[in-house]
Scaffold this motif. Structure first.
Motif, PDB file in Angstrom:
ATOM      1  N   VAL A 154       0.875  -1.178   0.000  1.00  0.00           N
ATOM      2  CA  VAL A 154       0.000   0.000   0.000  1.00  0.00           C
ATOM      3  C   VAL A 154       0.908   1.223   0.000  1.00  0.00           C
ATOM      4  O   VAL A 154       1.806   1.331   0.845  1.00  0.00           O
ATOM      5  N   VAL A 155       0.683   2.138  -0.940  1.00  0.00           N
ATOM      6  CA  VAL A 155       1.447   3.378  -1.006  1.00  0.00           C
ATOM      7  C   VAL A 155       0.477   4.534  -0.857  1.00  0.00           C
ATOM      8  O   VAL A 155      -0.462   4.675  -1.648  1.00  0.00           O
ATOM      9  N   VAL A 156       0.698   5.350   0.161  1.00  0.00           N
ATOM     10  CA  VAL A 156      -0.124   6.546   0.357  1.00  0.00           C
ATOM     11  C   VAL A 156       0.683   7.756  -0.125  1.00  0.00           C
ATOM     12  O   VAL A 156       1.894   7.827   0.085  1.00  0.00           O
ATOM     13  N   GLU A 157      -0.005   8.648  -0.824  1.00  0.00           N
ATOM     14  CA  GLU A 157       0.615   9.863  -1.350  1.00  0.00           C
ATOM     15  C   GLU A 157      -0.046  11.067  -0.706  1.00  0.00           C
ATOM     16  O   GLU A 157      -1.275  11.135  -0.620  1.00  0.00           O
ATOM     17  N   LEU A 158       0.761  12.005  -0.251  1.00  0.00           N
ATOM     18  CA  LEU A 158       0.271  13.261   0.306  1.00  0.00           C
ATOM     19  C   LEU A 158       0.927  14.398  -0.465  1.00  0.00           C
ATOM     20  O   LEU A 158       2.085  14.281  -0.894  1.00  0.00           O
ATOM     21  N   ALA A 159       0.203  15.504  -0.640  1.00  0.00           N
ATOM     22  CA  ALA A 159       0.734  16.636  -1.400  1.00  0.00           C
ATOM     23  C   ALA A 159       0.283  17.944  -0.779  1.00  0.00           C
ATOM     24  O   ALA A 159      -0.775  18.019  -0.154  1.00  0.00           O
ATOM     25  N   SER A 160       1.118  18.953  -0.983  1.00  0.00           N
ATOM     26  CA  SER A 160       0.792  20.285  -0.492  1.00  0.00           C
ATOM     27  C   SER A 160       1.534  21.316  -1.333  1.00  0.00           C
ATOM     28  O   SER A 160       2.680  21.074  -1.727  1.00  0.00           O
ATOM     29  N   PRO A 161       0.908  22.451  -1.579  1.00  0.00           N
ATOM     30  CA  PRO A 161       1.613  23.502  -2.319  1.00  0.00           C
ATOM     31  C   PRO A 161       2.677  24.197  -1.465  1.00  0.00           C
ATOM     32  O   PRO A 161       3.561  24.860  -1.999  1.00  0.00           O
ATOM     33  N   GLU A 162       2.587  24.021  -0.146  1.00  0.00           N
ATOM     34  CA  GLU A 162       3.543  24.642   0.764  1.00  0.00           C
ATOM     35  C   GLU A 162       4.025  23.618   1.780  1.00  0.00           C
ATOM     36  O   GLU A 162       3.311  22.667   2.104  1.00  0.00           O
ATOM     37  N   LEU A 163       5.212  23.850   2.297  1.00  0.00           N
ATOM     38  CA  LEU A 163       5.747  22.998   3.345  1.00  0.00           C
ATOM     39  C   LEU A 163       5.398  23.588   4.705  1.00  0.00           C
ATOM     40  O   LEU A 163       5.228  24.804   4.837  1.00  0.00           O
ATOM     41  N   ASN A 164       5.315  22.721   5.719  1.00  0.00           N
ATOM     42  CA  ASN A 164       5.028  23.219   7.067  1.00  0.00           C
ATOM     43  C   ASN A 164       6.294  23.871   7.646  1.00  0.00           C
ATOM     44  O   ASN A 164       7.345  23.927   6.982  1.00  0.00           O
ATOM     45  N   ALA A 165       6.209  24.332   8.882  1.00  0.00           N
ATOM     46  CA  ALA A 165       7.324  25.043   9.510  1.00  0.00           C
ATOM     47  C   ALA A 165       8.581  24.184   9.624  1.00  0.00           C
ATOM     48  O   ALA A 165       9.693  24.717   9.687  1.00  0.00           O
ATOM     49  N   ASP A 166       8.413  22.855   9.620  1.00  0.00           N
ATOM     50  CA  ASP A 166       9.556  21.942   9.696  1.00  0.00           C
ATOM     51  C   ASP A 166      10.126  21.584   8.329  1.00  0.00           C
ATOM     52  O   ASP A 166      11.077  20.810   8.234  1.00  0.00           O
ATOM     53  N   GLY A 167       9.506  22.093   7.258  1.00  0.00           N
ATOM     54  CA  GLY A 167       9.974  21.796   5.913  1.00  0.00           C
ATOM     55  C   GLY A 167       9.421  20.520   5.330  1.00  0.00           C
ATOM     56  O   GLY A 167       9.983  19.955   4.397  1.00  0.00           O
ATOM     57  N   PHE A 168       8.285  20.044   5.882  1.00  0.00           N
ATOM     58  CA  PHE A 168       7.653  18.803   5.429  1.00  0.00           C
ATOM     59  C   PHE A 168       6.286  19.076   4.819  1.00  0.00           C
ATOM     60  O   PHE A 168       5.607  20.022   5.209  1.00  0.00           O
ATOM     61  N   VAL A 169       5.855  18.179   3.914  1.00  0.00           N
ATOM     62  CA  VAL A 169       4.426  18.087   3.601  1.00  0.00           C
ATOM     63  C   VAL A 169       3.733  17.592   4.864  1.00  0.00           C
ATOM     64  O   VAL A 169       2.750  18.155   5.334  1.00  0.00           O
TER      65      VAL A 169
ATOM     66  N   ALA B 276      -7.472  10.031   4.210  1.00  0.00           N
ATOM     67  CA  ALA B 276      -7.960  11.406   3.995  1.00  0.00           C
ATOM     68  C   ALA B 276      -8.715  11.932   5.206  1.00  0.00           C
ATOM     69  O   ALA B 276      -8.704  13.134   5.476  1.00  0.00           O
ATOM     70  N   ALA B 277      -9.354  11.037   5.957  1.00  0.00           N
ATOM     71  CA  ALA B 277     -10.060  11.457   7.170  1.00  0.00           C
ATOM     72  C   ALA B 277      -9.081  11.922   8.250  1.00  0.00           C
ATOM     73  O   ALA B 277      -9.461  12.666   9.154  1.00  0.00           O
ATOM     74  N   ARG B 278      -7.819  11.509   8.163  1.00  0.00           N
ATOM     75  CA  ARG B 278      -6.819  11.865   9.161  1.00  0.00           C
ATOM     76  C   ARG B 278      -5.836  12.916   8.671  1.00  0.00           C
ATOM     77  O   ARG B 278      -5.341  13.724   9.452  1.00  0.00           O
ATOM     78  N   TRP B 279      -5.520  12.850   7.382  1.00  0.00           N
ATOM     79  CA  TRP B 279      -4.512  13.734   6.807  1.00  0.00           C
ATOM     80  C   TRP B 279      -5.084  14.372   5.540  1.00  0.00           C
ATOM     81  O   TRP B 279      -5.147  13.730   4.477  1.00  0.00           O
ATOM     82  N   PRO B 280      -5.514  15.612   5.633  1.00  0.00           N
ATOM     83  CA  PRO B 280      -6.161  16.252   4.477  1.00  0.00           C
ATOM     84  C   PRO B 280      -5.258  16.389   3.257  1.00  0.00           C
ATOM     85  O   PRO B 280      -5.751  16.593   2.144  1.00  0.00           O
ATOM     86  N   GLU B 281      -3.959  16.219   3.435  1.00  0.00           N
ATOM     87  CA  GLU B 281      -3.034  16.298   2.298  1.00  0.00           C
ATOM     88  C   GLU B 281      -3.043  15.035   1.441  1.00  0.00           C
ATOM     89  O   GLU B 281      -2.380  14.981   0.410  1.00  0.00           O
ATOM     90  N   THR B 282      -3.790  14.008   1.852  1.00  0.00           N
ATOM     91  CA  THR B 282      -3.827  12.751   1.099  1.00  0.00           C
ATOM     92  C   THR B 282      -4.380  13.005  -0.302  1.00  0.00           C
ATOM     93  O   THR B 282      -5.448  13.582  -0.457  1.00  0.00           O
ATOM     94  N   THR B 283      -3.639  12.567  -1.309  1.00  0.00           N
ATOM     95  CA  THR B 283      -4.064  12.768  -2.698  1.00  0.00           C
ATOM     96  C   THR B 283      -4.322  11.462  -3.442  1.00  0.00           C
ATOM     97  O   THR B 283      -5.033  11.459  -4.444  1.00  0.00           O
ATOM     98  N   ALA B 284      -3.726  10.355  -2.982  1.00  0.00           N
ATOM     99  CA  ALA B 284      -3.917   9.078  -3.686  1.00  0.00           C
ATOM    100  C   ALA B 284      -3.436   7.940  -2.813  1.00  0.00           C
ATOM    101  O   ALA B 284      -2.599   8.126  -1.925  1.00  0.00           O
TER     102      ALA B 284
END
Length: 117
Positions: A35-50, A94-102
């Motif tokens: 199982v591969v989960v993908e998360l995406a964001s146009p910006e990184l958080n304060a720690d430099g992560f998606v 997606a219910a836990r991490w809104p950045e989930t894309t696929a």
């Protein structure tokens, strides 16, 4: 867009009983799933992560406790196809991490099913 992925593994059996007699997937069989989960964001958080990969540990806990070494017909309310499993894991993530894309699910090294809204 920044994207990250994380891979999880489990082994389970299933049987696609709705398929006709003689279809190989209608027989009881098992897979070593990926199982591969993908998360995406146009910006990184304060720690430099998606999102910090460590925050995805609940998915490993869920997979290990609910799917690993189980008969998937007893776990899922829908036929345990790769497509249905990808959607199931997508909804859970997606219910836990809104950045989930696929989410992608592999039953064999050569086959993948993906759910991406």
């Amino acid at each position: 867009m920044y994207r990250i992925t994380k891979e999880f593994h489990f082994s389970a059996s299933h049987q696609l009983e709705h398929l006709p007699d003689g279809h190989q997937c209608a027989r009881l069989h098992g897979h070593n799933y990926v199982v591969v989960v993908e998360l995406a964001s146009p910006e990184l958080n304060a720690d430099g992560f998606v999102r910090d990969y460590g925050e995805l540990k609940p998915l490993k806990t869920y997979i290990d406790g609910t799917f690993d070494h189980r008969h998937l017909n007893d776990v899922l309310a829908v036929p345990s196809t790769g497509e249905n499993m990808a959607k199931h894991f997508y909804d859970w993530c997606a219910a836990r991490w809104p950045e989930t894309t696929a989410v992608k699910v592999s039953e064999t090294p050569k086959t993948w099913a993906e759910y991406r809204p």
